[in-house]
Motif scaffolding. Structure first.
Motif, PDB file in Angstrom:
ATOM      1  N   LEU A 217       7.710   2.460  -3.429  1.00 18.02           N
ATOM      2  CA  LEU A 217       6.380   1.939  -3.752  1.00 18.02           C
ATOM      3  C   LEU A 217       5.946   0.911  -2.718  1.00 18.02           C
ATOM      4  N   ALA A 218       6.858   0.037  -2.294  1.00 21.59           N
ATOM      5  CA  ALA A 218       6.520  -0.943  -1.253  1.00 21.59           C
ATOM      6  C   ALA A 218       6.123  -0.247   0.039  1.00 21.59           C
ATOM      7  N   ALA A 219       6.865   0.800   0.418  1.00 24.17           N
ATOM      8  CA  ALA A 219       6.523   1.545   1.634  1.00 24.17           C
ATOM      9  C   ALA A 219       5.146   2.168   1.518  1.00 24.17           C
ATOM     10  N   CYS A 220       4.826   2.746   0.365  1.00 20.76           N
ATOM     11  CA  CYS A 220       3.526   3.399   0.177  1.00 20.76           C
ATOM     12  C   CYS A 220       2.385   2.386   0.159  1.00 20.76           C
ATOM     13  N   LEU A 221       2.630   1.208  -0.395  1.00 28.03           N
ATOM     14  CA  LEU A 221       1.586   0.180  -0.412  1.00 28.03           C
ATOM     15  C   LEU A 221       1.356  -0.397   0.980  1.00 28.03           C
ATOM     16  N   LEU A 222       2.386  -0.360   1.830  1.00 29.08           N
ATOM     17  CA  LEU A 222       2.205  -0.783   3.218  1.00 29.08           C
ATOM     18  C   LEU A 222       1.458   0.271   4.021  1.00 29.08           C
TER      19      LEU A 222
END
Length: 497
Positions: free
Chosen positions: A180-185
């Protein structure tokens, strides 16, 4: 196991991580300043990271929301860096250090992942291969989010492989959080999910593991959905994308072909997820899916799915471990091993010219630092100033003092006041009227081989320059052309080159 043997095992295990991480750190630090050059995307990062939080929030309502989390993290980073290290190292180093750190962490993760999938030697060689890939070194020295996204995907993949071996709620929670962190970045990090899904299916994992992965993926997509929906309002930002760059496609094609060739080497995998089941989908699927999407709406840039190189590194590391196994193992004579080792050692040397080029200002599409210096060298106090097209106003973001004393004739509201990246401009008629009051105008514009924008403002700029001014001089710099125009008799001492 004796104490000495246990100590040797710990040293060997530590080397699997430390050698690739150390190599990546060295390669990231090598030439990081790039002669203090920045290109336009890095200038955007620098500008956004130095805006106040309220101004940053307001800007993201209009533009670049897909990079909002990254800008926030860089804002927090620069708050500390500017107060402690900026005087010693400068802006370019501060902009790129987080990416160097992220790629160092990614290299360590690739090594551990290779070790878990195949073995210690394969993990070490996978990590070293990852660090030596030119495109990895390129984005390790770039002030954008792609290195951080790559690191998050690597470690999410490691947790996926771990959870497949020993399913635990904590591992699945960690996988979900990292993805999720990767996708939000960066939204296109979600294209790693189909690659992970393919690995889960190909490995024929138990139903409870498949259900756990589906739940984690659904959670990631649900968390990404609000950002994805809102960002569609700003889709005009990537309207500049056309058909994929041939060089980028060639890079992918070469790595894909080499990766598939490496997958043909006989390798014994450990654990329920095999090397091929993970490495091949991770290498191929994200890029192929993005290319497929580009047939609907152009969206392909290799950095958007940079993490595909992890699949190649895993496959190549395992193949090299097999080919370079110690003398005395079945089918491996000392002479054959020496020849193979020599051939492998020559590969980094063959890549050296590429790696040196990546550390020069010429490796990026433009150089905002060189543009700013050229403007200062050619301008006189009181000159008018035009950016053609208006989005090139980002060239002044990192060195605004080089433009001091010049009057931006087209500007209605500054980028900060208008909560935009490039500011807002007056109408075409208003720009024409202001240009006609100027005696000399400095123009910072695209090179001649770039297509001209057809907005009213850009048409007004070009037509007025042709009709009422003469070219006094020009200077070509990386990715730009700086020109001085003057009214009749005003060119005398312009010194244009």
């Amino acid at each position: 196991m004796s104490a000495a043997a246990a100590r040797g095992t710990r040293v060997a295990q530590g080397a699997v991580v430390l050698m690739p991480a150390g190599l990546m750190l060295f390669l990231g630090a090598w030439g990081i300043r790039r002669q203090d050059a920045m290109w336009r995307d890095e200038a955007v990062t620098y500008d956004m990271a130095h805006r106040g939080l309220a101004d940053l929030w307001q800007t993201l309502q209009h533009v670049d929301v897909v990079h909002g989390l990254y800008y926030l993290l860089m804002h927090l980073w620069f708050a500390g860096y500017d107060a402690t290290l900026r005087g010693a190292f400068g802006d370019a180093v501060g902009l790129r250090l987080p990416s160097v750190g992220a790629m160092t962490v990614a290299a360590a993760g690739v090594a551990l992942l290779g070790q878990r999938l195949v073995g210690r030697r394969a993990g070490l060689l996978a990590g070293l291969t990852f660090a030596l890939i030119p495109v990895v070194q390129q984005y390790a020295q770039e002030g954008r989010s792609y290195a951080t996204v790559c690191a998050l995907v690597v470690w999410a993949t490691y947790l996926l492989v771990s959870a497949a071996s020993r399913p635990r709620k904590g591992l699945w929670a960690g996988y979900t959080a990292l993805m999720l962190a990767a996708c939000l970045l960066h939204e296109f990090a979600c294209l790693a999910l189909p690659a992970h899904g393919a690995a889960v299916v190909l490995a024929r994992l138990p139903r409870r593991v498949r259900r756990a992965w589906l739940l984690a993926s659904a959670t990631v997509l649900a968390g990404l959905a609000p950002l994805a929906v809102f960002s569609t309002r700003q889709s005009a930002q990537i309207s500049w994308l056309m058909w994929p760059d041939p060089l980028q496609l060639l890079t992918f094609a070469v790595l894909a072909a080499l990766g598939i060739a490496c997958a043909r080497v006989r390798i014994r995998s450990r654990g329920p997820i095999g090397l091929r089941a993970l490495g091949i989908p991770l290498l191929l699927l994200p890029t192929l899916l993005l290319l497929l999407l580009s047939h609907v709406e152009p969206a392909y840039v290799d950095r958007y799915v940079l993490y595909y190189v992890v699949g190649f590194a895993l496959l190549a590391g395992a193949a090299l471990a097999r080919l370079l196994r110690p003398a005395g193992e079945r089918g491996q004579t000392r002479g054959r091993r020496l020849r193979r080792a020599t051939a492998v050692a020559l590969l980094p040397a063959a890549l050296l010219p590429v790696n040196v080029h990546l550390r020069s200002p010429d490796s990026r599409v433009d150089d905002v630092t060189e543009v700013a210096h050229a403007v200062r060298a050619m301008a006189e106090p009181g000159d008018g100033l035009l950016f053609m097209p208006s989005r090139r106003r980002i060239w002044r973001a990192t060195l605004p003092h080089e433009f001091r004393g010049l009057h931006d004739l087209a500007l209605a509201k500054s980028p900060l006041a208008s909560h935009t990246l490039y500011g807002t401009e007056r109408s075409g008629d208003a720009i024409r009227a202001r240009m006609l009051t100027a005696r000399r105008i400095v123009v910072a514009g695209d090179p001649d081989d770039q297509p001209a924008d057809d907005s009213d403002q850009e048409i007004a700029k070009r037509s007025t320059l042709r009709a009422a001014f003469e070219l006094c001089g020009s200077r070509e710099v990386r990715g730009a052309r700086v020109m001085v125009y003057g009214r009749a008799g005003a060119c005398g001492g312009s010194g244009g080159r």
